[in-house]
Write a protein that holds these residues in place. Sequence first.
Motif, PDB file in Angstrom:
ATOM      1  N   SER A  35       1.557   0.488   7.457  1.00 19.51           N
ATOM      2  CA  SER A  35       1.192   1.087   6.175  1.00 19.51           C
ATOM      3  C   SER A  35      -0.062   0.383   5.674  1.00 19.51           C
ATOM      4  O   SER A  35      -0.377  -0.742   6.082  1.00 19.51           O
ATOM      5  CB  SER A  35       2.329   0.937   5.159  1.00 19.51           C
ATOM      6  N   LEU A  36      -0.808   1.064   4.795  1.00 20.77           N
ATOM      7  CA  LEU A  36      -2.124   0.580   4.390  1.00 20.77           C
ATOM      8  C   LEU A  36      -2.159   0.329   2.890  1.00 20.77           C
ATOM      9  O   LEU A  36      -1.771   1.189   2.100  1.00 20.77           O
ATOM     10  CB  LEU A  36      -3.192   1.621   4.752  1.00 20.77           C
ATOM     11  N   VAL A  37      -2.655  -0.821   2.510  1.00 22.62           N
ATOM     12  CA  VAL A  37      -2.820  -1.141   1.097  1.00 22.62           C
ATOM     13  C   VAL A  37      -4.304  -0.989   0.747  1.00 22.62           C
ATOM     14  O   VAL A  37      -5.160  -1.663   1.329  1.00 22.62           O
ATOM     15  CB  VAL A  37      -2.347  -2.563   0.775  1.00 22.62           C
ATOM     16  N   LEU A  46      -5.225 -13.529  -3.694  1.00 24.26           N
ATOM     17  CA  LEU A  46      -4.577 -12.812  -4.796  1.00 24.26           C
ATOM     18  C   LEU A  46      -3.918 -11.518  -4.305  1.00 24.26           C
ATOM     19  O   LEU A  46      -2.810 -11.164  -4.735  1.00 24.26           O
ATOM     20  CB  LEU A  46      -5.599 -12.484  -5.882  1.00 24.26           C
ATOM     21  N   CYS A  47      -4.610 -10.819  -3.385  1.00 30.36           N
ATOM     22  CA  CYS A  47      -4.043  -9.583  -2.840  1.00 30.36           C
ATOM     23  C   CYS A  47      -2.755  -9.869  -2.067  1.00 30.36           C
ATOM     24  O   CYS A  47      -1.761  -9.124  -2.199  1.00 30.36           O
ATOM     25  CB  CYS A  47      -5.060  -8.899  -1.929  1.00 30.36           C
ATOM     26  N   GLN A  48      -2.757 -10.932  -1.288  1.00 31.67           N
ATOM     27  CA  GLN A  48      -1.561 -11.266  -0.510  1.00 31.67           C
ATOM     28  C   GLN A  48      -0.403 -11.629  -1.431  1.00 31.67           C
ATOM     29  O   GLN A  48       0.753 -11.251  -1.177  1.00 31.67           O
ATOM     30  CB  GLN A  48      -1.858 -12.416   0.449  1.00 31.67           C
ATOM     31  N   GLU A  49      -0.692 -12.366  -2.481  1.00 31.70           N
ATOM     32  CA  GLU A  49       0.356 -12.714  -3.447  1.00 31.70           C
ATOM     33  C   GLU A  49       0.949 -11.458  -4.073  1.00 31.70           C
ATOM     34  O   GLU A  49       2.177 -11.352  -4.248  1.00 31.70           O
ATOM     35  CB  GLU A  49      -0.215 -13.620  -4.540  1.00 31.70           C
ATOM     36  N   ALA A  50       0.103 -10.488  -4.408  1.00 30.30           N
ATOM     37  CA  ALA A  50       0.585  -9.238  -5.006  1.00 30.30           C
ATOM     38  C   ALA A  50       1.438  -8.448  -4.020  1.00 30.30           C
ATOM     39  O   ALA A  50       2.481  -7.883  -4.388  1.00 30.30           O
ATOM     40  CB  ALA A  50      -0.595  -8.399  -5.475  1.00 30.30           C
ATOM     41  N   ILE A  51       1.018  -8.426  -2.774  1.00 32.72           N
ATOM     42  CA  ILE A  51       1.788  -7.719  -1.739  1.00 32.72           C
ATOM     43  C   ILE A  51       3.144  -8.394  -1.535  1.00 32.72           C
ATOM     44  O   ILE A  51       4.186  -7.730  -1.487  1.00 32.72           O
ATOM     45  CB  ILE A  51       0.991  -7.670  -0.421  1.00 32.72           C
ATOM     46  N   ASP A  52       3.135  -9.717  -1.430  1.00 29.78           N
ATOM     47  CA  ASP A  52       4.385 -10.470  -1.219  1.00 29.78           C
ATOM     48  C   ASP A  52       5.341 -10.304  -2.395  1.00 29.78           C
ATOM     49  O   ASP A  52       6.577 -10.339  -2.221  1.00 29.78           O
ATOM     50  CB  ASP A  52       4.078 -11.957  -1.010  1.00 29.78           C
ATOM     51  N   ALA A  53       4.786 -10.107  -3.585  1.00 26.82           N
ATOM     52  CA  ALA A  53       5.620  -9.955  -4.787  1.00 26.82           C
ATOM     53  C   ALA A  53       6.075  -8.515  -4.996  1.00 26.82           C
ATOM     54  O   ALA A  53       6.774  -8.215  -5.987  1.00 26.82           O
ATOM     55  CB  ALA A  53       4.853 -10.450  -6.014  1.00 26.82           C
ATOM     56  N   GLY A  54       5.694  -7.616  -4.089  1.00 26.36           N
ATOM     57  CA  GLY A  54       6.117  -6.223  -4.203  1.00 26.36           C
ATOM     58  C   GLY A  54       5.363  -5.432  -5.250  1.00 26.36           C
ATOM     59  O   GLY A  54       5.842  -4.391  -5.715  1.00 26.36           O
ATOM     60  N   ARG A  55       4.150  -5.871  -5.609  1.00 29.77           N
ATOM     61  CA  ARG A  55       3.380  -5.199  -6.651  1.00 29.77           C
ATOM     62  C   ARG A  55       2.368  -4.207  -6.079  1.00 29.77           C
ATOM     63  O   ARG A  55       1.572  -3.634  -6.817  1.00 29.77           O
ATOM     64  CB  ARG A  55       2.652  -6.235  -7.509  1.00 29.77           C
ATOM     65  N   SER A  56       2.408  -4.011  -4.758  1.00 30.75           N
ATOM     66  CA  SER A  56       1.380  -3.183  -4.114  1.00 30.75           C
ATOM     67  C   SER A  56       1.857  -1.760  -3.820  1.00 30.75           C
ATOM     68  O   SER A  56       1.088  -0.951  -3.270  1.00 30.75           O
ATOM     69  CB  SER A  56       0.933  -3.838  -2.802  1.00 30.75           C
ATOM     70  N   ASP A  57       3.097  -1.430  -4.175  1.00 34.41           N
ATOM     71  CA  ASP A  57       3.667  -0.137  -3.770  1.00 34.41           C
ATOM     72  C   ASP A  57       2.834   1.052  -4.248  1.00 34.41           C
ATOM     73  O   ASP A  57       2.681   2.040  -3.519  1.00 34.41           O
ATOM     74  CB  ASP A  57       5.103  -0.009  -4.305  1.00 34.41           C
ATOM     75  N   ASP A  58       2.308   0.971  -5.463  1.00 33.59           N
ATOM     76  CA  ASP A  58       1.545   2.097  -6.012  1.00 33.59           C
ATOM     77  C   ASP A  58       0.200   2.286  -5.315  1.00 33.59           C
ATOM     78  O   ASP A  58      -0.474   3.303  -5.535  1.00 33.59           O
ATOM     79  CB  ASP A  58       1.301   1.904  -7.511  1.00 33.59           C
ATOM     80  N   TYR A  59      -0.180   1.337  -4.489  1.00 36.21           N
ATOM     81  CA  TYR A  59      -1.491   1.382  -3.839  1.00 36.21           C
ATOM     82  C   TYR A  59      -1.360   1.411  -2.310  1.00 36.21           C
ATOM     83  O   TYR A  59      -2.328   1.142  -1.597  1.00 36.21           O
ATOM     84  CB  TYR A  59      -2.318   0.164  -4.269  1.00 36.21           C
ATOM     85  N   THR A  60      -0.163   1.752  -1.844  1.00 36.28           N
ATOM     86  CA  THR A  60       0.135   1.724  -0.411  1.00 36.28           C
ATOM     87  C   THR A  60       0.201   3.141   0.150  1.00 36.28           C
ATOM     88  O   THR A  60       0.821   4.030  -0.452  1.00 36.28           O
ATOM     89  CB  THR A  60       1.462   0.989  -0.141  1.00 36.28           C
ATOM     90  N   LEU A  61      -0.419   3.327   1.295  1.00 30.06           N
ATOM     91  CA  LEU A  61      -0.417   4.600   2.004  1.00 30.06           C
ATOM     92  C   LEU A  61       0.458   4.480   3.242  1.00 30.06           C
ATOM     93  O   LEU A  61       0.448   3.441   3.909  1.00 30.06           O
ATOM     94  CB  LEU A  61      -1.841   4.977   2.421  1.00 30.06           C
ATOM     95  N   PRO A  62       1.211   5.525   3.586  1.00 28.53           N
ATOM     96  CA  PRO A  62       2.091   5.427   4.756  1.00 28.53           C
ATOM     97  C   PRO A  62       1.299   5.346   6.065  1.00 28.53           C
ATOM     98  O   PRO A  62       0.143   5.779   6.132  1.00 28.53           O
ATOM     99  CB  PRO A  62       2.906   6.722   4.686  1.00 28.53           C
ATOM    100  N   ALA A  63       1.929   4.796   7.079  1.00 27.29           N
ATOM    101  CA  ALA A  63       1.315   4.731   8.406  1.00 27.29           C
ATOM    102  C   ALA A  63       0.957   6.133   8.875  1.00 27.29           C
ATOM    103  O   ALA A  63       1.697   7.091   8.641  1.00 27.29           O
ATOM    104  CB  ALA A  63       2.274   4.076   9.397  1.00 27.29           C
ATOM    105  N   GLY A  64      -0.186   6.268   9.507  1.00 27.65           N
ATOM    106  CA  GLY A  64      -0.604   7.562  10.037  1.00 27.65           C
ATOM    107  C   GLY A  64      -1.286   8.463   9.031  1.00 27.65           C
ATOM    108  O   GLY A  64      -1.666   9.584   9.367  1.00 27.65           O
ATOM    109  N   SER A  65      -1.487   8.000   7.792  1.00 28.66           N
ATOM    110  CA  SER A  65      -2.082   8.852   6.761  1.00 28.66           C
ATOM    111  C   SER A  65      -3.601   8.731   6.707  1.00 28.66           C
ATOM    112  O   SER A  65      -4.250   9.413   5.909  1.00 28.66           O
ATOM    113  CB  SER A  65      -1.497   8.497   5.392  1.00 28.66           C
TER     114      SER A  65
END
Length: 346
Positions: free
Chosen positions: A23-25, A61-80
Amino acid sequence: MKLTTAELVGGVRRVVAVQADESLVDLAAMSAGLNLGPVGFPRDMLDLISAGQTMTYFLGLCQEAIDAGRSDDYTLPAGSARYLAPIPRPTKIVCVNSNRANSNVELLEPKWGGVWPRPQFFLKAPSAVIGHEEHILVEPQMGPVQPEGEMCLIIGRQARRLTKENALDHVAGVSLLGDYSASTFGLQDGVILHISSKDGVEDFINRPMARAKGVDTFSPIGPWLIPLTALPDLGSIRLTTDMVDADGKRLTIQDGTIGEQRFTPAEALVTITEWMTLEPGDVVALGAVSNVPGRHLRDNNMAEYHNGAIELHGSGIGTLRNPITVCADGESTSLPPAVMQRRLHS
């Protein structure tokens, strides 16, 4: 963090972080939504890698946000999205020549005792660049197409007259690069030189490489850009190259580490920048790693792998995979529409 440039629906390009499930952030969208960095940052990969310490801080900072689960709204599914090369159109690609440990270069330079005094290098056409999973296109008149798998450096800071001590400070990250050659073109363009010496007349073949190595699609780069800070020991990186036929049968043709090469990454950068300035986004390919014992690189022909693929794997970097399409005699290898679209907007 694994980074690349992705083309989203509608042709929009974004710098993305690639997760374990592919998946892509979208880093710019997450940065804007969570107020992580400057407004609009990063516009593209060049904007990111030329930011120096800001890049390292921002990615933290981006990695911390991803690890904290704050990136969901900015994540694209694999293959998109479609993967492009991390730097889709570098200003230049500088390639180190004959850098593998078991090269037969000592036969060509006996006066140096089998060791060249400095790295040799050449330029490869930026228009040859494609990304992960994009097709390599081979035409019959090219003759045999020789594959070489290499690690490459992505330059982050302008570099001129570097030293071994500071050379790697100018590198933003590393990736993999396929240096593919239409060997017949090199022979067709070659010139035989008759050079007089104290021992008589010696014959040398000068083979220009521009046409042989500059063919469209003959320089895939990817799959990701790995920041140099995540790879403190470049010498330990192992790279293998596999040819995969249409039935899935796999043949390993290269297997070696960067530390086994004749010249280190720092030594290559020192030689290149003595007279040539490297700019942010430039790519430096470090040359092929060792071929499998008993198998020479010229034994391998990508023109025999129609509907197959070539895969470059670098430990800690990932696997760069490119399908191979070989046209039948008389057919045209006009580029697929997606490739043409990318070329028009590069």
